[in-house]
Design a protein around this motif. Structure first.
Motif, PDB file in Angstrom:
ATOM      1  N   SER A 537      -3.422   8.874   2.853  1.00 55.65           N
ATOM      2  CA  SER A 537      -3.106   7.500   2.440  1.00 55.65           C
ATOM      3  C   SER A 537      -1.600   7.291   2.433  1.00 55.65           C
ATOM      4  CB  SER A 537      -3.686   7.232   1.047  1.00 55.65           C
ATOM      5  OG  SER A 537      -3.136   6.065   0.483  1.00 55.65           O
ATOM      6  N   SER A 538      -1.161   6.255   3.092  1.00 53.49           N
ATOM      7  CA  SER A 538       0.276   5.934   3.091  1.00 53.49           C
ATOM      8  C   SER A 538       0.732   5.522   1.692  1.00 53.49           C
ATOM      9  CB  SER A 538       0.550   4.810   4.100  1.00 53.49           C
ATOM     10  OG  SER A 538      -0.199   3.645   3.766  1.00 53.49           O
ATOM     11  N   ALA A 616      -9.831  -0.198  -3.384  1.00 59.20           N
ATOM     12  CA  ALA A 616      -9.374   0.179  -2.048  1.00 59.20           C
ATOM     13  C   ALA A 616      -8.226  -0.709  -1.603  1.00 59.20           C
ATOM     14  CB  ALA A 616     -10.536   0.088  -1.063  1.00 59.20           C
ATOM     15  N   ASP A 617      -8.289  -1.982  -1.978  1.00 56.93           N
ATOM     16  CA  ASP A 617      -7.213  -2.904  -1.611  1.00 56.93           C
ATOM     17  C   ASP A 617      -5.948  -2.581  -2.396  1.00 56.93           C
ATOM     18  OD1 ASP A 617      -6.066  -5.284  -0.395  1.00 56.93           O
ATOM     19  OD2 ASP A 617      -6.264  -6.196  -2.388  1.00 56.93           O
ATOM     20  N   ARG A 620      -4.384   0.298  -0.857  1.00 51.02           N
ATOM     21  CA  ARG A 620      -4.214   0.092   0.588  1.00 51.02           C
ATOM     22  C   ARG A 620      -4.930   1.180   1.411  1.00 51.02           C
ATOM     23  NH1 ARG A 620       0.913  -0.978  -1.388  1.00 51.02           N
ATOM     24  NH2 ARG A 620       1.878   0.883  -0.490  1.00 51.02           N
ATOM     25  N   VAL A 621      -6.166   1.426   1.016  1.00 47.97           N
ATOM     26  CA  VAL A 621      -7.004   2.417   1.702  1.00 47.97           C
ATOM     27  C   VAL A 621      -7.943   1.684   2.665  1.00 47.97           C
ATOM     28  CG1 VAL A 621      -8.761   4.194   1.395  1.00 47.97           C
ATOM     29  CG2 VAL A 621      -6.866   4.009  -0.233  1.00 47.97           C
ATOM     30  N   GLU A 622      -8.087   2.206   3.896  1.00 44.95           N
ATOM     31  CA  GLU A 622      -8.894   1.537   4.927  1.00 44.95           C
ATOM     32  C   GLU A 622     -10.364   1.412   4.547  1.00 44.95           C
ATOM     33  OE1 GLU A 622      -6.663   3.781   5.370  1.00 44.95           O
ATOM     34  OE2 GLU A 622      -5.214   3.009   6.819  1.00 44.95           O
ATOM     35  N   LEU A 623     -10.767   2.119   3.502  1.00 49.54           N
ATOM     36  CA  LEU A 623     -12.147   1.987   3.020  1.00 49.54           C
ATOM     37  C   LEU A 623     -12.465   0.533   2.681  1.00 49.54           C
ATOM     38  CD1 LEU A 623     -14.823   3.227   2.018  1.00 49.54           C
ATOM     39  CD2 LEU A 623     -13.694   3.665  -0.183  1.00 49.54           C
ATOM     40  N   LYS A 624     -11.424  -0.231   2.387  1.00 51.43           N
ATOM     41  CA  LYS A 624     -11.620  -1.641   2.023  1.00 51.43           C
ATOM     42  C   LYS A 624     -12.382  -2.398   3.107  1.00 51.43           C
ATOM     43  CE  LYS A 624      -9.052  -4.691   3.281  1.00 51.43           C
ATOM     44  NZ  LYS A 624      -8.109  -5.703   3.740  1.00 51.43           N
ATOM     45  N   ASN A 625     -12.067  -2.162   4.369  1.00 53.85           N
ATOM     46  CA  ASN A 625     -12.728  -2.889   5.462  1.00 53.85           C
ATOM     47  C   ASN A 625     -14.226  -2.603   5.509  1.00 53.85           C
ATOM     48  OD1 ASN A 625     -10.227  -3.901   6.242  1.00 53.85           O
ATOM     49  ND2 ASN A 625      -9.845  -2.167   7.634  1.00 53.85           N
ATOM     50  N   GLU A 626     -14.569  -1.329   5.303  1.00 59.38           N
ATOM     51  CA  GLU A 626     -15.984  -0.957   5.343  1.00 59.38           C
ATOM     52  C   GLU A 626     -16.740  -1.565   4.167  1.00 59.38           C
ATOM     53  OE1 GLU A 626     -18.733   3.071   5.886  1.00 59.38           O
ATOM     54  OE2 GLU A 626     -16.539   3.218   5.869  1.00 59.38           O
TER      55      GLU A 626
END
Length: 682
Positions: A537-538, A616-617, A620-626
């Motif tokens: 995670s960035s 997740a938001d 800023r983790v990409e899991l948010k999109n899923e």
């Protein structure tokens, strides 16, 4: 005749009044006075002229009803009436007979007989016919006349006279089913030249264009008088006249063409007829259902036009053929390249159609032996320099086509022995192992070729060049060899380093030994590895290594996490450690089957997803999109909760979900309004 008024009565009584009855009575008296045997003798001795007889017949015809009425009461008078020898009969001497000695034909039926002298009444008028009928003349029907008086004479009289045709026309026009059935099985129809009687089934109707073409110059057709009479034709068709092409008649047509060829009829004429016949076969192949016997006959009849004049000078040494051949011996022009020196070709106007080929696939293909022999001839002609280099392209095309067809044939077991016997010989250098057919070094025997080597080994051990590789099956039968390396051992199992790494990280997430950072979530301590989190995670990378306050905290000093439940944070960590969404959430979601009664699992699950989305938001983790897709594609959004969901994610970066909720509200505005009103009242 009448007397004057002043005539004496005695005179009047001495003279008989002239009436039809008295006239015939006078004949009886005259017969008795002369001592003659009968009226025939009386009339013969009276020297009456033909006109006298005609007048007497007219008189009898006119007075017949009166005379018959009187005869009913006077037997002698009746005998005189029927014995009058005044009735004409068909004879060479124009004889006359009485009303009971002859035979009366139907009036409409024209007279015909093979004999010159008959006892058939010659009715010169309809009145004669009516009178003879009333006098009891022996009447005979058309059928009986044909059966008893005409047909028996066919044994003696073999040649149809022209006078027979009008009679036959009249009989046919009767449309008498009994006569037609009687004719069906007998030779009673004259042929065109009137040389013999034949059955209707032996003749062809010229109204059929195919028959008109094939049989126009033969005797197997009707005389014009019958052919040109449609009513007669209809009757003749019913009794067997061939007017439609069926399977057996097609065979007859083919045999007729073959016969005309043998008879020496002009070849151009016969060829035109033959083309029409073959084209008819192609056009009607779906309706002509030949049985095996019929088709075997057709295959062997030599009636199919051949091609003798191929203009292309490339095709040398064409097979010498006759103008006509049988189907079983001919090849389609599309196979010219693989057989022209061995097989006759179909005339270009009768090359088989695709539909015909589909029905009879055995026709028009050259045999394997023909192709092989042709192959040998081509190779020999090359050595003899029959072509020059301007034919390079055509030659290569011919050679490759031979290889292609023979390779396909070689795949059939039935042909393996033939191919081996023919081409598996060292002297048969018939394979072009190169591009230039004019280079003799490029021609090799099958036994000299080896599959699986990268270059020639020595003379007689050549690699198979690219132009021959696709014909492997054929080459093997021709004696080609193939390098056969041993089968490789089973492969080593493939090691998946990624799976090992993910599994190892999951194990280390559960072990405090590998934790170097502690998070406090709602008073619950949760450990993890900075290195793993920063790699995944960035956000965490910046937290730990970019000057955030967390990067300067003392070791093991807990980092507080606000506004997130522990289970949500654990799902987030599991996903960052490499688990899928399903794997990361399974351990932390309640089982639907064990959910407390009276509570909604759907509401619980939707809240879980919304909280996970917000977390997740936040990080800023990409899991948010899923998670966002899971919420949109679930069936849990409804008119009762869509507004709440939109309110909860108002500050989050979830534009797709926001747009979906807004569209949902817009499409269901009335239902949502009513739902909210009900909720307020409650």
């Amino acid at each position: 005749m009448s007397f004057p008024d002043n005539a004496h009565e005695d005179l009047k009584s001495c003279v008989v009044q002239c009436t039809p009855i008295s006239i015939l009575d006078s004949l009886e008296k005259a017969l008795s006075y002369t001592n003659m045997e009968d009226l025939k003798q009386l009339f013969e001795n009276s020297n009456l002229s033909p006109s006298d007889y005609a007048k007497l017949r007219t008189f009898i015809n006119e007075e017949i009803d009166t005379l018959i009425e009187h005869a009913q009461h006077q037997e002698d008078f009746a005998d005189i009436l029927v014995s009058l020898p005044i009735w004409s009969i068909h004879s060479c001497e124009d004889n006359l007979i009485d009303a009971r000695s002859g035979i009366l034909l139907p009036y409409e039926l024209p007279f015909f007989s093979f004999h010159k002298n008959t006892i058939i009444y010659k009715c010169n008028s309809k009145s004669d016919f009516i009178t003879l009928t009333k006098l009891g003349a022996t009447f005979i029907s058309e059928l009986d006349y044909v059966k008893d008086h005409i047909i028996p004479s066919f044994i003696k009289f073999k040649t149809p006279p022209r006078e027979y045709i009008p009679f036959l026309q009249a009989v046919l026009l009767l449309n008498n089913s009994e006569i037609e059935e009687y004719f069906r099985h007998r030779e009673v129809i004259p042929n065109k030249s009137l040389t013999e009687f034949v059955s209707a089934g032996a003749l062809y109707d010229m109204s059929n264009t195919l028959f008109c073409s094939i049989f126009a110059d033969t005797d197997n057709i009707l005389p014009p008088e019958l052919q040109n009479n449609n009513h007669c034709l209809n009757s003749l068709r019913r009794i067997g006249l061939k007017h439609q092409v069926n399977c057996s008649i097609f065979v007859e047509c083919a045999k007729e063409i073959e016969l005309q060829i043998k008879q020496g009829i002009t070849s151009s004429v016969v060829k035109k007829r033959a083309r029409k016949l073959v084209q008819y076969l192609y056009q009607n192949i779906d309706s002509l259902e030949f049985n095996s016997e019929q088709w075997n006959k057709i295959k062997r009849i030599k009636f199919v036009p051949t091609e003798k004049n191929i203009q292309n000078q490339f095709y040398k040494k064409l097979k010498e053929v006759s103008l006509f051949e049988s189907f079983e011996n001919l090849c389609s022009r599309k196979y010219i390249n693989i057989c022209w020196t061995q097989c006759p070709l179909f005339d270009q106007h009768v090359d088989p159609t695709p539909t015909f080929n589909e029905r009879y696939p055995e026709i028009d293909n050259p045999s394997a032996e023909n192709i092989i022999e042709h192959w040998f001839v081509i190779e020999k002609m090359l050595k003899e320099q029959s072509w020059n280099r301007s034919h390079m392209k055509e030659l290569r095309g011919v050679i490759n086509e031979i290889y292609q067809v023979m390779n396909k044939i070689s795949e059939y077991k039935d042909y393996e022995m033939l191919i081996k016997l023919k081409i598996n010989k060292p002297e048969k250098k018939i394979f072009l192992n190169g591009d230039d057919p004019f280079d003799e070094q490029n021609w090799v025997a099958g036994k000299e070729l080896i599959f699986g080597i990268q270059k020639d080994i020595k003379e007689g051990m050549y690699k198979v060049n690219d132009n021959l590789k696709e014909y492997k099956h054929l080459l093997i039968l021709a004696g080609a060899h193939e390098v056969e390396p041993p089968s490789p051992p089973p492969p080593n199992p493939i090691f998946d380093q990624k799976d090992k790494l993910v599994n190892s990280l999951q194990n280390k997430l559960e072990s405090h030994e590998y934790h170097d950072v502690i998070f406090t979530v709602c008073n619950e301590k949760i450990g993890a590895s900075k290195y793993v989190l920063s790699a995944a995670s960035s956000y965490f990378d910046s937290m730990f290594y970019s000057g955030f306050s967390e990067s300067t905290m003392k070791k093991n000093e807990p980092i507080p996490i606000k506004d997130i439940r522990p289970d949500i944070f654990r799902v987030l960590l599991n996903w960052l450690y490499g688990k899928s969404f399903e794997e990361a959430t399974t351990s932390f979601l309640s089982n639907p089957n064990e959910f407390p009664a009276g509570q909604s699992y759907e509401a619980y699950y939707l809240t879980f997803l919304v909280d996970l989305l917000k977390a997740a938001d936040c990080y800023r983790v990409e899991l948010k999109n899923e998670v966002e897709d899971k919420i949109i594609n679930s069936s849990y959004i409804s008119v009762t909760n869509v507004c709440d969901i939109l309110e909860q994610i108002e500050k989050n970066d979830a534009e797709r979900l926001k747009d979906f909720c807004n569209q949902y509200i817009e499409s269901n505005e009335e239902l949502i309004r009513r739902s909210n009103e009900d909720a307020k009242e409650t």
